[in-house]
Write a protein that holds these residues in place. Structure first.
Motif, PDB file in Angstrom:
ATOM      1  N   TRP A 150       0.828  -1.209   0.000  1.00 12.22           N
ATOM      2  CA  TRP A 150       0.000   0.000   0.000  1.00 12.22           C
ATOM      3  C   TRP A 150       0.864   1.263   0.000  1.00 12.22           C
ATOM      4  O   TRP A 150       0.592   2.211  -0.725  1.00 12.22           O
ATOM      5  N   ALA A 182       1.085   4.057  -2.800  1.00 12.99           N
ATOM      6  CA  ALA A 182       0.652   5.434  -2.520  1.00 12.99           C
ATOM      7  C   ALA A 182       1.760   6.431  -2.840  1.00 12.99           C
ATOM      8  O   ALA A 182       1.498   7.568  -3.243  1.00 12.99           O
ATOM      9  N   LEU A 193      -1.069  14.416   3.012  1.00 12.39           N
ATOM     10  CA  LEU A 193      -1.094  12.951   2.992  1.00 12.39           C
ATOM     11  C   LEU A 193       0.120  12.401   3.740  1.00 12.39           C
ATOM     12  O   LEU A 193       1.244  12.873   3.569  1.00 12.39           O
ATOM     13  N   ARG A 236       1.566   8.475   5.785  1.00 10.50           N
ATOM     14  CA  ARG A 236       1.370   7.035   5.904  1.00 10.50           C
ATOM     15  C   ARG A 236       0.172   6.706   6.783  1.00 10.50           C
ATOM     16  O   ARG A 236      -0.447   5.649   6.613  1.00 10.50           O
ATOM     17  N   VAL A 252      -2.853   6.458   4.606  1.00 13.01           N
ATOM     18  CA  VAL A 252      -2.796   5.261   3.767  1.00 13.01           C
ATOM     19  C   VAL A 252      -3.156   4.027   4.593  1.00 13.01           C
ATOM     20  O   VAL A 252      -3.961   3.194   4.193  1.00 13.01           O
ATOM     21  N   GLU A 312      -6.466   1.513   4.350  1.00 11.18           N
ATOM     22  CA  GLU A 312      -6.299   0.058   4.230  1.00 11.18           C
ATOM     23  C   GLU A 312      -7.118  -0.678   5.279  1.00 11.18           C
ATOM     24  O   GLU A 312      -7.830  -1.648   4.984  1.00 11.18           O
ATOM     25  N   ILE A 339      -9.557   9.707   0.314  1.00 12.96           N
ATOM     26  CA  ILE A 339      -8.236   9.103   0.170  1.00 12.96           C
ATOM     27  C   ILE A 339      -8.234   8.079  -0.970  1.00 12.96           C
ATOM     28  O   ILE A 339      -7.237   7.930  -1.687  1.00 12.96           O
ATOM     29  N   SER A 340      -9.375   7.416  -1.174  1.00 14.63           N
ATOM     30  CA  SER A 340      -9.464   6.457  -2.282  1.00 14.63           C
ATOM     31  C   SER A 340      -9.281   7.146  -3.618  1.00 14.63           C
ATOM     32  O   SER A 340      -8.944   6.498  -4.613  1.00 14.63           O
ATOM     33  N   VAL A 379      -7.171   9.739  -4.187  1.00 17.90           N
ATOM     34  CA  VAL A 379      -5.800  10.184  -4.447  1.00 17.90           C
ATOM     35  C   VAL A 379      -5.283   9.322  -5.612  1.00 17.90           C
ATOM     36  O   VAL A 379      -5.343   8.091  -5.538  1.00 17.90           O
ATOM     37  N   ILE A 391      -3.405   6.058  -5.188  1.00 21.12           N
ATOM     38  CA  ILE A 391      -4.174   5.087  -4.417  1.00 21.12           C
ATOM     39  C   ILE A 391      -5.340   4.555  -5.242  1.00 21.12           C
ATOM     40  O   ILE A 391      -5.638   3.359  -5.228  1.00 21.12           O
TER      41      ILE A 391
END
Lengths: 221, 221
Positions: A21, A25, A153, A155, A158, A162, A188-189, A191, A194
């Protein structure tokens, strides 16, 4: 040698998935070498490639890195997904450590014997909906920003996405009481890096089908 | 307010002990507030002091930090015990993550039911002597330096000393086959701040006694 990071693991999520992931990303292309049977793990051990005889192992920047958190820390720092200063990093670390705890529970479920599954399911759903998701809903509510830390953004975003998606696989309406997490998930989905990882054909792994579990366990026993 | 970090935990090692070690090694004075009964934990939770309703919690620099690794990362960075660059940090992270895994085995030994203790003991001694200690002996052998990483004291050295001493409590001759770890142990034990922490009367906690375990269960259940 391609220069791309090379991931050594079995062809499944396990402890390697957060690494996939984060690389995705960060827009970093990576290769994968899959362990299919016990001999594959034995060979890596005999080569001296595994510091503690374990995978995940990622070949990156001339190193053979092991230990999920060490690898994630390195990738996050290198690709600027770890906050801008020590205080932001402290927040990110707190949040992702909570996510790791939940991730361990979600991950363990598929490998449990049948008679332990029900209790474990109840416990992990309770933790998700009464401990972890409320904490992150509150973080977003308190600052009103799009990202968990520092208005950019990281981690933490991300890993939270997840874990949300994993939890929804177990209980599709698990975000029912968390409106800010719902909009976070959508945001976030979207981005671009991603969004690409979420599309079919990416290196994102599916949940282990029950029939594969014995084979995976056989590699590691 | 004293300005010193304040540690919230029970009066024992558990998951707080690596944090005590690192603060001590860094020469940082700290205060402790002990949970004695369930109500003490409930109160902290109701105050909103615990992000995920759990201890360890450390009040430091205006934050209420939770999650052992987040706290240790912060302290290590702040007090310059985390290497000088990203590559050194990668090595430190790999090493300490292995040490955490061994530490988990030690922590869980004390709370194993009687019929599982023997097997657990065999497994943890096997991991210490065949997986972890050989890895660190080799690190020291390969570079011939006094410290694990970068020729200077880091959190990796502090955490390794801690785990060596814990292992020796279970098996006093556990370093018999590891001459470099033996001299490492002597050398790091002699660092002034660490030497002070190893003396009676310091805030270092003793191993848990079986009679303490019911009280602990009462707090955390």
């Amino acid at each position: 040698m391609s220069g791309k990071p090379k991931l050594h693991y079995f062809n499944g999520r396990g402890r390697m998935e957060p690494i996939r992931w984060l690389l995705a990303a960060a827009g970093v292309e990576f290769e994968e070498s899959y362990l299919e049977k016990k001999d594959d793990l034995t060979k890596l051990r005999k080569d001296g490639s595994l510091l503690f005889q374990q995978v995940p192992m990622v070949e990156i920047d001339g190193m053979k890195m092991v230990q999920t958190r060490a690898i994630l820390n390195y990738i996050a720092t290198k690709y600027n997904l770890y906050g801008k200063d020590l205080k932001e990093r402290a927040l990110i670390d707190m949040y992702v450590e909570g996510m790791f705890d939940l991730n361990d529970q979600l991950m363990d479920y598929d490998y449990l014997p049948a008679d332990k599954k029900e209790q474990h399911f109840a416990n992990m759903m309770d933790r998700a909906t009464n401990r972890y998701f409320p904490a992150f809903e509150k973080v977003l509510k308190d600052h009103g920003q799009d990202f968990l830390v520092g208005n950019q953004l990281s981690r933490a975003d991300v890993q939270l996405l997840e874990i949300i998606l994993m939890a929804e696989e177990f209980k599709p309406d698990i975000l029912a009481k968390f409106p800010l997490l719902q909009s976070f998930k959508a945001r976030i989905s979207n981005v671009p890096a991603i969004k690409k990882f979420l599309q079919p054909g990416s290196q994102r792994k599916a949940r282990e089908p029950p029939e594969n579990v014995p084979k995976v366990l056989a590699i590691f026993e």
